[in-house]
Design an enzyme around this catalytic site. Sequence first.
Site, mmCIF file in Angstrom:
data_model
loop_
_atom_site.group_PDB
_atom_site.id
_atom_site.type_symbol
_atom_site.label_atom_id
_atom_site.label_comp_id
_atom_site.label_asym_id
_atom_site.label_seq_id
_atom_site.Cartn_x
_atom_site.Cartn_y
_atom_site.Cartn_z
ATOM 1 N N CYS A 1 -56.820 -46.717 61.929
ATOM 2 C CA CYS A 1 -55.513 -46.614 61.259
ATOM 3 C C CYS A 1 -54.432 -46.127 62.200
ATOM 4 C CB CYS A 1 -55.632 -45.670 60.067
ATOM 5 S SG CYS A 1 -56.254 -44.047 60.534
ATOM 6 N N GLU B 1 -55.079 -41.124 52.268
ATOM 7 C CA GLU B 1 -54.874 -41.396 53.694
ATOM 8 C C GLU B 1 -54.966 -42.906 53.837
ATOM 9 O OE1 GLU B 1 -54.434 -38.542 55.210
ATOM 10 O OE2 GLU B 1 -55.294 -37.283 53.648
#
Length: 533
Positions: free
Chosen positions: A277, A243
């Site tokens: 993010c 990720e």
Amino acid sequence: MAATKTAESETPTFTVLAPATGAVVGEYPLMDADAVAEVAATARDARRGWADLGFDGRARVLGRFRRRLVDHQDLMVETMIAETGKTHEDAASDLLLVVGWLHHWARTAADLLADQPISTSSPFLVGRRNFIAYRPRGVVGVIGPWNVPLSLTVGDAIPALMAGNTVIIKPSEVTPASAVLAQKLFLESGGPEGVLNVVTGDGATTGTALVDNVDYVQFTGSVRTGKKIAKRCIDRMIGYSLELGGKDAMIVLADANLDRAANAAVQYGFFNTGQICMSAERVYVERSVHDEFVAKVVGKVKQLRQGAPAGPGSVDVTVMIHPPQRDIVEAHVRDAVRKGATVLTGGTSTTGPGHYYSPTVLTNVTHEMKCMTEETFGPTLPIMAVGSVEEAIELANDSPYGLTASVFTSDLARGEAVARRLEAGTVTVNDMMVHLSAGELPMGGHKSSGTGVRNGAEGIRKFCTQTVIQVPRMAPSNEPHWFPYTKTTTRILSGLSKVLYGRPDVSLNPLESRPVTAMKHWFDRLTADRNDR
Ligand code: NAD
């Protein structure tokens, strides 16, 4: 990270300082390869007992852990605030994610990992029962970043644990305190020794050693580190899920509710001081509403209160968690201004105690600027006017990243149509980021934003090996396609290609459209032919 070694025989340690105050948060062992291998051996020994508890037993243990986290949420939130300097609200939402995921996986793991029957149209499997059996991989390593120190460490461990693995977490050396405290609460809630482990230290030594000692790696962090980890996992032939970073695009169409769009841009551009993010990293607005949208955003950003967290509701935006990240933010704004961008608000740094960057709105930006193409990971919101929805889609997709994206419009059908064309793992219409709270929804990145997903069915199945098990309903002494080969066998095998797959419309495949008749026909023909031999 400054390491200290007090005596020759002692494990070196490193000190974590609170980014907002400079106070000491704690001292943690800088674990070397041997120390990590020792923890891995304990985790390996604990596998059998943990797997033998079954789904219900593991759900009970994780249920107690969930309640202990809730009972101690003030301590947990305070610890997160100490090591990150984030607001109470941002820390509380990290905790909320984790207890929500604990609830979700305890309820759903057994169903998601139940034997999965597979029906097939292969003529060779007629009369066979096929299913996928999921088994835990063994010891899973979870490596996390500094921006969300609980959910991206302990949170990502939950599905791995529910699947029957034991887990070793390596939190960021910048923010290890939350994971260490959570592990303590796990043990205090009756969690077995060796099941949920934490190793502390840097990436090069401790992180590398972890990758070398586990059976699967769940990683959240930068693209640069993700690539290193992937290469090492490939060398060891173990699985991994990455990720990684994002440069998430927000598109505002002319028919959008501009108040909602502006509120969302400010909320998700500056949530966690932009160190997330999935934050709104760049905004594309249709030219006819650009000025009105920008005015609304700037008005709201100017009202954001920035400072060290001083209790619930005290501030909206805080400090840079990892001081070197502020250098990147400054460099991106400097680069943009040099190339013609306008700073409408913000654009300043202050230091001491803490490294701050003021909430910043940039306009007149282009894709020649780093702020529109590279991950900034800080409190900036660059806004660009576009001539059409087509241009917005093209620019949004003009990125090496593909984590999330969003589109704001009053026409939901149009929003959905735009969403289908955006290259990102998650695209939200008139919203952002909240999808992460749903354990049912897979979240992962396209392109450089990663491989694999957290959450969703795949978010737990990845922590398992998959074995296809095939069981015949009857097992004759010989099969029509086994030795001895004869011309008839060859003729029938070739005939199958024609009968099953040689027609223009493959849905006429008799095994699919009339399975019983076809099966009987096939068996009859082959049996008759073999009797003739
Ligand atoms: P980072 O890559 O520098 O470090 C992440 C972790 O990897 C740390 O624990 C570090 O110690 C460890 N590490 C470093 N080198 C290693 C190695 N060679 N082997 C094993 N482990 C190693 O990332 P960061 O600066 O901590 O985090 C910020 C990044 O994380 C940003 O790019 C952000 O977008 C990304 N992020 C992604 C998501 C997501 O879900 N996609 C969520 C949060 C953050």
